[in-house]
Design a protein around this motif. Structure first.
Motif, mmCIF file in Angstrom:
data_model
loop_
_atom_site.group_PDB
_atom_site.id
_atom_site.type_symbol
_atom_site.label_atom_id
_atom_site.label_comp_id
_atom_site.label_asym_id
_atom_site.label_seq_id
_atom_site.Cartn_x
_atom_site.Cartn_y
_atom_site.Cartn_z
ATOM 1 N N TYR A 140 10.141 -3.367 -13.528
ATOM 2 C CA TYR A 140 9.665 -3.298 -12.147
ATOM 3 C C TYR A 140 8.703 -2.122 -11.949
ATOM 4 O O TYR A 140 7.680 -2.244 -11.268
ATOM 5 N N LEU A 141 9.039 -0.968 -12.546
ATOM 6 C CA LEU A 141 8.192 0.219 -12.379
ATOM 7 C C LEU A 141 6.771 -0.040 -12.864
ATOM 8 O O LEU A 141 5.800 0.379 -12.226
ATOM 9 N N ARG A 142 6.649 -0.700 -13.984
ATOM 10 C CA ARG A 142 5.310 -0.965 -14.512
ATOM 11 C C ARG A 142 4.506 -1.817 -13.523
ATOM 12 O O ARG A 142 3.350 -1.535 -13.242
ATOM 13 N N ALA A 143 5.144 -2.840 -12.980
ATOM 14 C CA ALA A 143 4.447 -3.692 -12.013
ATOM 15 C C ALA A 143 4.171 -2.948 -10.707
ATOM 16 O O ALA A 143 3.134 -3.159 -10.068
ATOM 17 N N ALA A 144 5.097 -2.049 -10.327
ATOM 18 C CA ALA A 144 4.954 -1.333 -9.056
ATOM 19 C C ALA A 144 3.770 -0.382 -9.048
ATOM 20 O O ALA A 144 3.310 0.030 -7.973
ATOM 21 N N ASN A 145 3.269 -0.005 -10.216
ATOM 22 C CA ASN A 145 2.105 0.883 -10.285
ATOM 23 C C ASN A 145 0.786 0.160 -10.003
ATOM 24 O O ASN A 145 -0.271 0.809 -9.934
ATOM 25 N N THR A 146 0.810 -1.146 -9.835
ATOM 26 C CA THR A 146 -0.430 -1.895 -9.672
ATOM 27 C C THR A 146 -1.293 -1.391 -8.518
ATOM 28 O O THR A 146 -2.504 -1.175 -8.699
ATOM 29 N N PRO A 147 -0.746 -1.163 -7.310
ATOM 30 C CA PRO A 147 -1.605 -0.656 -6.235
ATOM 31 C C PRO A 147 -2.249 0.690 -6.567
ATOM 32 O O PRO A 147 -3.421 0.921 -6.249
ATOM 33 N N ASP A 152 -19.866 8.728 6.011
ATOM 34 C CA ASP A 152 -20.476 9.325 4.822
ATOM 35 C C ASP A 152 -19.440 9.517 3.726
ATOM 36 O O ASP A 152 -19.794 9.635 2.545
ATOM 37 N N LEU A 153 -18.167 9.551 4.120
ATOM 38 C CA LEU A 153 -17.077 9.708 3.150
ATOM 39 C C LEU A 153 -15.822 9.060 3.700
ATOM 40 O O LEU A 153 -15.526 9.158 4.894
ATOM 41 N N ILE A 154 -15.066 8.431 2.816
ATOM 42 C CA ILE A 154 -13.734 7.925 3.135
ATOM 43 C C ILE A 154 -12.735 8.705 2.284
ATOM 44 O O ILE A 154 -12.910 8.843 1.070
ATOM 45 N N TYR A 155 -11.697 9.219 2.935
ATOM 46 C CA TYR A 155 -10.647 9.966 2.241
ATOM 47 C C TYR A 155 -9.327 9.311 2.616
ATOM 48 O O TYR A 155 -8.942 9.295 3.786
ATOM 49 N N GLY A 156 -8.628 8.749 1.620
ATOM 50 C CA GLY A 156 -7.434 7.997 1.932
ATOM 51 C C GLY A 156 -6.265 8.275 1.015
ATOM 52 O O GLY A 156 -6.426 8.688 -0.138
ATOM 53 N N TYR A 157 -5.085 8.015 1.539
ATOM 54 C CA TYR A 157 -3.844 8.172 0.785
ATOM 55 C C TYR A 157 -3.696 6.985 -0.151
ATOM 56 O O TYR A 157 -3.756 5.824 0.277
ATOM 57 N N ALA A 158 -3.497 7.259 -1.427
ATOM 58 C CA ALA A 158 -3.551 6.218 -2.453
ATOM 59 C C ALA A 158 -2.171 5.672 -2.796
ATOM 60 O O ALA A 158 -1.157 6.352 -2.653
ATOM 61 N N GLY A 159 -2.167 4.429 -3.285
ATOM 62 C CA GLY A 159 -0.990 3.860 -3.902
ATOM 63 C C GLY A 159 -0.130 2.970 -3.036
ATOM 64 O O GLY A 159 0.787 2.316 -3.539
ATOM 65 N N TRP A 160 -0.409 2.915 -1.741
ATOM 66 C CA TRP A 160 0.431 2.122 -0.840
ATOM 67 C C TRP A 160 -0.346 0.996 -0.163
ATOM 68 O O TRP A 160 0.181 0.323 0.712
ATOM 69 N N GLY A 161 -1.603 0.837 -0.555
ATOM 70 C CA GLY A 161 -2.359 -0.308 -0.088
ATOM 71 C C GLY A 161 -3.413 -0.028 0.949
ATOM 72 O O GLY A 161 -4.345 -0.817 1.127
ATOM 73 N N HIS A 204 6.843 -7.288 -5.226
ATOM 74 C CA HIS A 204 7.062 -6.978 -3.814
ATOM 75 C C HIS A 204 6.192 -5.806 -3.363
ATOM 76 O O HIS A 204 5.592 -5.855 -2.285
ATOM 77 N N LYS A 205 6.135 -4.748 -4.172
ATOM 78 C CA LYS A 205 5.347 -3.586 -3.754
ATOM 79 C C LYS A 205 3.862 -3.934 -3.692
ATOM 80 O O LYS A 205 3.147 -3.479 -2.795
ATOM 81 N N LEU A 206 3.396 -4.740 -4.625
ATOM 82 C CA LEU A 206 1.998 -5.165 -4.590
ATOM 83 C C LEU A 206 1.727 -5.990 -3.344
ATOM 84 O O LEU A 206 0.704 -5.805 -2.666
#
Length: 417
Positions: A144-151, A91-100, A64-66
């Protein structure tokens, strides 16, 4: 230089660094988000991405999180592709990680450096899960936690570099990726958050004169994750020992991280019922959310400030309280151990032992002069390690480096670890 910032909520953690970059002549700063928590940041162009109505997770619960991340990332990619079609190439992209949100950005801008802001990696052991024996982690949740780290793993792989606020947070990420992560805190405004000797407290509906023995506690939500049960049970003991003390509790009784209770009940309700007859509610003041000037008053009037947490992201409020000269009484958990040295710039006690917390609070109220040096050292810790101008300058330098240098270059700032 052109900068593209991506975060689910405008401006997110990027407020100050965007404002700094936008103030420099010749820079163009664009922020892409799904929603806004602030109307505007001077010099920053706001853009929005939207998720199609009805785009909800389907299929196996582990993914689901993926799936949510893919939906978010696809929406961002569509807006970015339109930006590129109109001639905007950052010239640069700065983004919040982990949520897609940055999952597919390299597919749109493959030759643009990507810096990610990496806040947390989920681990079944060694951090917030399997910490409290009262809340064991079920095997299904562990899977679930292991799969949730995919993003997050996809973002770690695709980014050129990353920023994470503390060493504790850096060490939650897999060892093979830590070399990509610079430890760089957002910083604390030590000119705003500063002590005010002999301060009283004047909030709407609450006035306490200078010299009142005040215990303070602030939290996003009053829940086990942030040690609220331990605090309120300790407070019941403290009130019996110190009949003149008051407690000021800032925050809501919402549940953000802990297990939700049945029928919409809150941990505040549960604990007030548990301790009925032992708490003097006339000396406990629940303020809800406070605007910064009122919140600062609370910190400046504090005789002892309690900050408890499971091993999780360290709240910025801890450093703000230290900068304001509070005597911190915290949980002896790993995030605090990075900042607080027991008996030097604060006091640490066992997370699960509310009796020990009550003892420390009583000492703080009865012998305030004994702990004056800890208050002073707490503020100096923040000035030395988390001073906003110093860390903001380092933040800007890091982003400017990646905006200006070829993708294969390496960057080793003073604040990397």
């Amino acid at each position: 230089m052109r900068y593209l910032f991506i975060h689910p909520v405008f401006p997110g953690q990027f407020h100050r660094v965007m404002q700094q970059l936008a103030a420099q002549p010749g820079n163009e700063v664009v922020h892409l988000s799904r929603q806004s928590a602030l109307e505007a940041v001077p010099g920053v162009r706001k853009l929005r991405f939207s998720v199609p109505e009805g785009a909800t997770p389907t299929g196996h619960p582990y993914v689901h999180k993926l799936e949510e991340a893919v939906i978010q990332g696809q929406a961002v990619a569509h807006v970015a592709a339109e930006l590129k079609r109109k001639g905007f190439v950052p010239d640069l992209i700065y983004g919040y990680a982990g949520w897609g949100q940055i999952m597919f950005i390299k597919d749109i801008y493959p030759n643009v450096p990507l810096v990610g802001y990496f806040e947390w990696f989920l681990n079944a052991y060694g951090s917030e899960y399997n910490f409290d024996p009262a809340y064991p982690l079920a095997t299904e949740h562990q899977l679930y936690l292991r799969a949730a780290n995919t993003p997050m793993l996809l973002d770690l792989q695709s980014c050129n570099h990353g920023i994470t606020p503390t060493r504790w947070q850096q060490h939650q990420f897999p060892e093979e990726f830590r070399h990509k992560l610079t430890v760089l805190h957002d910083g604390v405004d030590t000119e705003l958050f500063r002590p005010k000797p002999d301060a009283g407290l004047n909030l709407p509906g609450l006035s306490l004169p200078p010299g009142t023995p005040v215990v303070t506690y602030s939290t996003r939500g009053m829940e086990p994750f942030r040690g609220f049960p331990q605090f309120i049970r300790a407070l019941a003991e403290l009130q019996a020992r110190c009949p003149n003390c008051h407690a000021v509790i800032v925050g809501t009784d919402n549940v953000y991280y802990s297990k939700t209770l049945p029928e919409g009940r809150t941990y505040k309700q549960e604990l007030l019922e548990e301790l009925a007859g032992r708490l003097d509610l006339s000396r406990i003041h629940f303020t809800g959310w406070l605007d910064t000037p009122y919140y600062l008053q609370v910190l400046q009037a504090s005789c002892a400030h309690v900050y408890f947490t499971r091993p999780y992201v360290l709240s910025w409020s801890l450093m703000e309280a230290m900068a304001a000269g509070c005597l911190i009484i915290g949980s002896n958990t790993a995030p605090l151990q990075e900042v607080i040295h027991d008996g030097e710039n604060g006091l640490l006690t066992d997370f699960f032992d509310h009796h020990a917390l009550a003892d420390r609070l009583e000492e703080a109220l009865r012998q305030p002069e004994r702990f004056r040096s800890l208050r002073e050292n707490a503020r100096q810790t923040v000035i030395q390690r988390y001073h906003l101008p110093k860390l903001l300058a380092a933040h800007v330098r890091l982003l400017e480096h990646w905006a200006a240098e070829p993708l294969h270059s390496a960057f080793h700032p003073e604040h990397s670890s």
